[in-house]
Design an enzyme around this catalytic site. Structure first.
Site, mmCIF file in Angstrom:
data_model
loop_
_atom_site.group_PDB
_atom_site.id
_atom_site.type_symbol
_atom_site.label_atom_id
_atom_site.label_comp_id
_atom_site.label_asym_id
_atom_site.label_seq_id
_atom_site.Cartn_x
_atom_site.Cartn_y
_atom_site.Cartn_z
ATOM 1 N N CYS A 199 -10.369 83.852 55.808
ATOM 2 C CA CYS A 199 -10.317 84.634 57.046
ATOM 3 C C CYS A 199 -11.222 85.838 56.875
ATOM 4 O O CYS A 199 -11.176 86.508 55.844
ATOM 5 C CB CYS A 199 -8.882 85.083 57.313
ATOM 6 S SG CYS A 199 -8.728 86.121 58.770
ATOM 7 N N HIS B 232 -16.157 96.737 74.166
ATOM 8 C CA HIS B 232 -15.505 97.830 73.434
ATOM 9 C C HIS B 232 -14.043 97.550 73.144
ATOM 10 O O HIS B 232 -13.216 98.462 73.117
ATOM 11 C CB HIS B 232 -15.647 99.160 74.195
ATOM 12 C CG HIS B 232 -17.048 99.683 74.166
ATOM 13 N ND1 HIS B 232 -17.407 100.903 74.678
ATOM 14 C CD2 HIS B 232 -18.180 99.143 73.687
ATOM 15 C CE1 HIS B 232 -18.706 101.088 74.506
ATOM 16 N NE2 HIS B 232 -19.196 100.022 73.909
ATOM 17 N N GLU C 96 -24.428 86.303 68.730
ATOM 18 C CA GLU C 96 -23.691 87.368 68.041
ATOM 19 C C GLU C 96 -24.596 88.114 67.066
ATOM 20 O O GLU C 96 -24.259 89.208 66.617
ATOM 21 C CB GLU C 96 -22.431 86.837 67.348
ATOM 22 C CG GLU C 96 -22.694 85.923 66.188
ATOM 23 C CD GLU C 96 -21.424 85.561 65.411
ATOM 24 O OE1 GLU C 96 -20.308 85.778 65.895
ATOM 25 O OE2 GLU C 96 -21.579 85.052 64.302
HETATM 26 ZN ZN LIG Z 1 -18.366 88.018 63.535
#
Ligand SMILES: [Zn+2]
Length: 170
Positions: A31, A75, A154
């Site tokens: 994780c 945000h 991303e």
């Molecule tokens: Zn990430």
């Protein structure tokens, strides 16, 4: 007059971004730790021409909808509600986040976006934004659209694309 070709329109703007925190789980017990991205969104819609306006869909409207969808998660800490490993429990004004049964984070509820996805990967975020855009387009009575494609980046050069044909069952 029927055309042999097909049209699609795309929108990718400096303001179609969301700067959000997340972490994802991997297969097994791995994780990630909490971190953030400046996510960038590119949306494409395909369809027939609107016969009065000679466009597939109004850019102004498409940009307005996408800006709102990005602002909704900008945000914030993005948290998955459908994960088998991450549990997200609201507790008054706070949110307790456990991973594999162990409490890991406590966030203010107002700083979190609780999302109906199993993991906050760009793939799942792209699918979620398609679902939300589709709902908006349906609500506006958009006609003649045949597909929506959403790309979410991303990191530079690192993105996922989700495409759905609109005649497919939702
Ligand atoms: Zn990430």
């Amino acid at each position: 007059m029927p055309r042999p070709g097909e049209f699609r329109v795309s929108v990718e703007k400096d303001y179609l971004v969301f700067a959000s925190a997340h972490f994802i789980t991997f297969a097994g017990h791995r994780c990630e730790g909490l971190h953030g991205h400046n996510y960038r969104v590119r949306v494409t819609v395909e369809g027939g021409l609107n016969e009065e306006a000679w466009f597939v869909y109004d850019f102004v409207e498409l940009k307005r909808i996408m800006k709102r969808l990005c602002d909704e998660i900008d945000h914030l800490v993005l948290l998955p509600l459908q994960s088998r490993r991450v549990s997200v429990v609201e507790d008054g004004e706070m949110v307790n986040v456990s991973v594999d049964g162990k409490l890991r984070y406590v966030f203010p509820r107002r700083d979190c976006a609780l999302l109906p996805i199993p993991n906050t990967t760009v793939e799942m975020l792209a699918e979620l934004l398609v679902t939300r855009l589709r709902g908006e387009l349906d609500a506006q009575g958009a006609r003649g659209l045949t597909a929506i494609e959403m790309e979410i980046e991303e990191n530079f050069g690192q993105s996922a694309v989700y495409r759905v044909a609109l005649n497919a069952p939702s």
